[in-house]
Every structure is written in structure tokens, then in C-alpha cells.
Design a protein around this motif. Structure first.
Motif, PDB file in Angstrom:
ATOM      1  N   ARG A   1       0.833  -1.282  -0.220  1.00 52.89           N
ATOM      2  CA  ARG A   1       0.207  -0.035   0.036  1.00 52.89           C
ATOM      3  C   ARG A   1       0.989   1.256   0.068  1.00 52.89           C
ATOM      4  O   ARG A   1       1.765   1.413   0.608  1.00 52.89           O
ATOM      5  N   MET A   2       0.614   2.171  -0.833  1.00 56.07           N
ATOM      6  CA  MET A   2       0.962   3.517  -0.939  1.00 56.07           C
ATOM      7  C   MET A   2       0.039   4.503  -0.621  1.00 56.07           C
ATOM      8  O   MET A   2      -0.895   4.658  -1.202  1.00 56.07           O
ATOM      9  N   ILE A   3       0.405   5.198   0.536  1.00 54.66           N
ATOM     10  CA  ILE A   3      -0.527   6.335   1.032  1.00 54.66           C
ATOM     11  C   ILE A   3       0.161   7.611   1.196  1.00 54.66           C
ATOM     12  O   ILE A   3       1.113   8.076   1.996  1.00 54.66           O
ATOM     13  N   PRO A   4      -0.099   8.425   0.099  1.00 56.23           N
ATOM     14  CA  PRO A   4       0.389   9.861  -0.017  1.00 56.23           C
ATOM     15  C   PRO A   4      -0.373  10.544   1.017  1.00 56.23           C
ATOM     16  O   PRO A   4      -1.406  10.423   1.091  1.00 56.23           O
ATOM     17  N   GLU A   5       0.366  11.704   1.680  1.00 51.10           N
ATOM     18  CA  GLU A   5      -0.115  12.030   2.998  1.00 51.10           C
ATOM     19  C   GLU A   5      -1.336  12.884   2.618  1.00 51.10           C
ATOM     20  O   GLU A   5      -2.249  12.928   3.364  1.00 51.10           O
ATOM     21  N   ASP A   6      -1.351  13.710   1.549  1.00 47.90           N
ATOM     22  CA  ASP A   6      -2.467  14.753   1.390  1.00 47.90           C
ATOM     23  C   ASP A   6      -3.569  14.383   0.327  1.00 47.90           C
ATOM     24  O   ASP A   6      -4.696  14.949   0.168  1.00 47.90           O
ATOM     25  N   ALA A   7      -3.219  13.121  -0.275  1.00 51.91           N
ATOM     26  CA  ALA A   7      -4.156  12.754  -1.399  1.00 51.91           C
ATOM     27  C   ALA A   7      -5.286  11.988  -0.991  1.00 51.91           C
ATOM     28  O   ALA A   7      -5.234  11.652   0.309  1.00 51.91           O
ATOM     29  N   TRP A   8      -6.237  12.245  -1.506  1.00 49.77           N
ATOM     30  CA  TRP A   8      -7.542  11.678  -1.364  1.00 49.77           C
ATOM     31  C   TRP A   8      -7.777  10.140  -1.837  1.00 49.77           C
ATOM     32  O   TRP A   8      -8.626   9.553  -2.196  1.00 49.77           O
ATOM     33  N   SER A   9      -6.706   9.453  -1.737  1.00 50.70           N
ATOM     34  CA  SER A   9      -6.561   8.235  -2.115  1.00 50.70           C
ATOM     35  C   SER A   9      -5.113   7.415  -1.728  1.00 50.70           C
ATOM     36  O   SER A   9      -4.238   8.071  -1.444  1.00 50.70           O
ATOM     37  N   SER A  10      -5.396   6.156  -1.569  1.00 51.54           N
ATOM     38  CA  SER A  10      -4.236   5.285  -1.653  1.00 51.54           C
ATOM     39  C   SER A  10      -4.279   4.173  -2.538  1.00 51.54           C
ATOM     40  O   SER A  10      -5.193   4.010  -2.947  1.00 51.54           O
ATOM     41  N   VAL A  11      -3.205   3.899  -3.065  1.00 54.08           N
ATOM     42  CA  VAL A  11      -3.026   2.614  -4.165  1.00 54.08           C
ATOM     43  C   VAL A  11      -2.604   1.618  -3.293  1.00 54.08           C
ATOM     44  O   VAL A  11      -1.506   1.292  -2.709  1.00 54.08           O
ATOM     45  N   TRP A  12      -3.279   0.574  -3.806  1.00 58.14           N
ATOM     46  CA  TRP A  12      -3.005  -0.886  -3.110  1.00 58.14           C
ATOM     47  C   TRP A  12      -2.507  -1.746  -4.504  1.00 58.14           C
ATOM     48  O   TRP A  12      -3.295  -2.014  -5.252  1.00 58.14           O
ATOM     49  N   TRP A  13      -1.498  -2.502  -4.329  1.00 59.24           N
ATOM     50  CA  TRP A  13      -0.799  -3.614  -5.208  1.00 59.24           C
ATOM     51  C   TRP A  13      -1.512  -5.008  -4.784  1.00 59.24           C
ATOM     52  O   TRP A  13      -1.166  -5.289  -3.547  1.00 59.24           O
ATOM     53  N   PHE A  14      -2.396  -5.575  -5.587  1.00 61.22           N
ATOM     54  CA  PHE A  14      -2.994  -6.935  -4.913  1.00 61.22           C
ATOM     55  C   PHE A  14      -1.971  -8.050  -5.521  1.00 61.22           C
ATOM     56  O   PHE A  14      -1.733  -8.180  -6.548  1.00 61.22           O
ATOM     57  N   PHE A  15      -1.480  -8.697  -4.368  1.00 59.03           N
ATOM     58  CA  PHE A  15      -0.742 -10.085  -4.872  1.00 59.03           C
ATOM     59  C   PHE A  15      -1.470 -11.442  -4.599  1.00 59.03           C
ATOM     60  O   PHE A  15      -1.826 -11.436  -3.488  1.00 59.03           O
ATOM     61  N   GLU A  16      -1.416 -12.354  -5.195  1.00 58.97           N
ATOM     62  CA  GLU A  16      -2.123 -13.637  -4.965  1.00 58.97           C
ATOM     63  C   GLU A  16      -1.432 -14.145  -4.030  1.00 58.97           C
ATOM     64  O   GLU A  16      -0.123 -14.018  -3.902  1.00 58.97           O
ATOM     65  N   PRO A  17      -1.831 -15.529  -3.502  1.00 60.27           N
ATOM     66  CA  PRO A  17      -1.164 -16.045  -2.368  1.00 60.27           C
ATOM     67  C   PRO A  17       0.342 -16.610  -2.973  1.00 60.27           C
ATOM     68  O   PRO A  17       1.118 -16.738  -2.072  1.00 60.27           O
ATOM     69  N   ASP A  18       0.360 -16.984  -4.370  1.00 64.62           N
ATOM     70  CA  ASP A  18       1.696 -17.460  -4.643  1.00 64.62           C
ATOM     71  C   ASP A  18       2.645 -16.424  -5.026  1.00 64.62           C
ATOM     72  O   ASP A  18       3.645 -16.571  -5.675  1.00 64.62           O
ATOM     73  N   GLY A  19       2.105 -14.903  -4.852  1.00 67.39           N
ATOM     74  CA  GLY A  19       3.279 -13.987  -4.972  1.00 67.39           C
ATOM     75  C   GLY A  19       3.066 -13.340  -6.482  1.00 67.39           C
ATOM     76  O   GLY A  19       3.501 -12.198  -6.490  1.00 67.39           O
TER      77      GLY A  19
END
Length: 178
Positions: free
Chosen positions: A57-75
């Protein structure tokens, strides 16, 4: 947490991490309630476990969003999830956010789409979000969607090969042992 320079926090939430989730006061899962009730019935915090995928997860301080990279159980990298959020400042643990309900899903080589538009409208009707907040969340979604459409960072393949360090301990909730 992987890093936090005060402007951007990167965090790793692996599959199986203990979390505090929300349930409706009557014990139902949020999605089990009809949409008309979902934002009107009081919620309670409950212990739970993060399931389905691991996320960077990338959470920029003042942004109204965070970006999440989803990884399957196998990576393997699956897709990006953009959690639209109302920034509330910072607390001792990092950025403090309120979930904005409305989200985006960005799929490699396919594009992006809105998620939970009906829930966002219901949240405004129930007073969980203001109309102005929803407008601002939609603007943020359009901004992030434009980045995705151009294949610009963070949707340029950055971090899609991310792997946690093998020695990293399983995250624990504050005040609980690992």
C-alpha cells in the motif's frame, strides 16, 4: 510499514495479518445488510484476519486516495485497487483516513473501473459522507484513472515484482505480540 518519509507511507499487509474490521452492531457483515441499511446501522470493531490477497500500500499524505498492489497467495501481481479516502491528518501510526466508500480497480492492460458507486450514493443519503466529499472523491478517482489510462506511476509496472523480505515478521496489531 516498509517506509514513511512523512509524505508517503508504504506498507505491506500480507495474507493472514490480524486486523480490526467493522461489523454491524447486530453482528452482520456490512455486505450482508441491504444497501439502504448499510450506512445507517451502528458499527462495532471486531478482530478479523486480512484474507484473499496480500497488499503493498502506498498512502500519500495529502491525497484523497491510497494505491494498493494486490498479490495472489503465490506472490503473483494481480491488479491495483485505489481506495478513495478522506485525509484527516496524521496520528502516531501514520496517515489518518476515513474510507470514502467509492473505489477504483485498475487491471493491467485492461483499464480502470469504478467500484461501489451505489454504496457511495447510499453513504451520502445516510449522512456518512457529504455531497462535497463525494464530489472530491470522484475528482480524485478521475485524476487517478487518468494516470492509469496513461500507464503512469504508480500504474507503470512499478512494484509489481515486489516481494517482502523473508525475515520480516508477520505484522501484529498494536499492543499484541507477534
Amino acid at each position: 510499514m516498509i517506509s514513511d518519509d512523512g509524505q508517503v507511507l508504504f506498507g505491506w499487509l500480507p495474507l493472514g495479518t490480524p486486523i480490526i474490521a467493522s461489523r454491524l452492531q447486530d453482528g452482520r457483515a456490512l455486505r450482508d445488510a441491504p444497501l439502504a441499511e448499510r450506512f445507517r446501522v451502528p458499527r462495532i470493531p471486531v478482530p478479523d484476519t486480512w484474507h484473499g490477497t496480500s497488499t503493498l500500500r502506498m498512502i500519500p499524505e495529502d491525497a484523497w486516495s491510497s494505491v494498493w498492489w494486490f498479490f495472489e497467495p503465490d506472490g503473483r501481481f494481480r491488479d491495483w485497487y485505489v481506495n478513495l479516502e478522506v485525509p484527516l491528518g496524521r496520528c502516531t501510526g501514520g496517515p489518518d483516513r476515513m474510507d470514502g466508500i467509492l473505489d477504483l480497480v485498475v487491471t493491467p492492460n485492461t483499464g480502470w473501473r469504478w467500484k461501489d458507486e451505489d454504496e457511495a450514493v447510499a453513504a451520502v443519503e445516510a449522512g456518512r459522507l457529504t455531497p462535497e466529499q463525494l464530489d472530491r472523491l470522484r475528482e480524485e478517482g478521475e485524476r487517478i484513472g487518468a494516470l492509469a489510462g496513461r500507464g503512469a506511476f504508480p500504474f507503470d509496472g512499478s512494484y509489481t515484482d515486489f516481494r517482502p523480505e523473508p525475515a520480516w515478521p508477520q505484522p501484529a496489531l498494536p499492543g499484541r505480540s507477534r
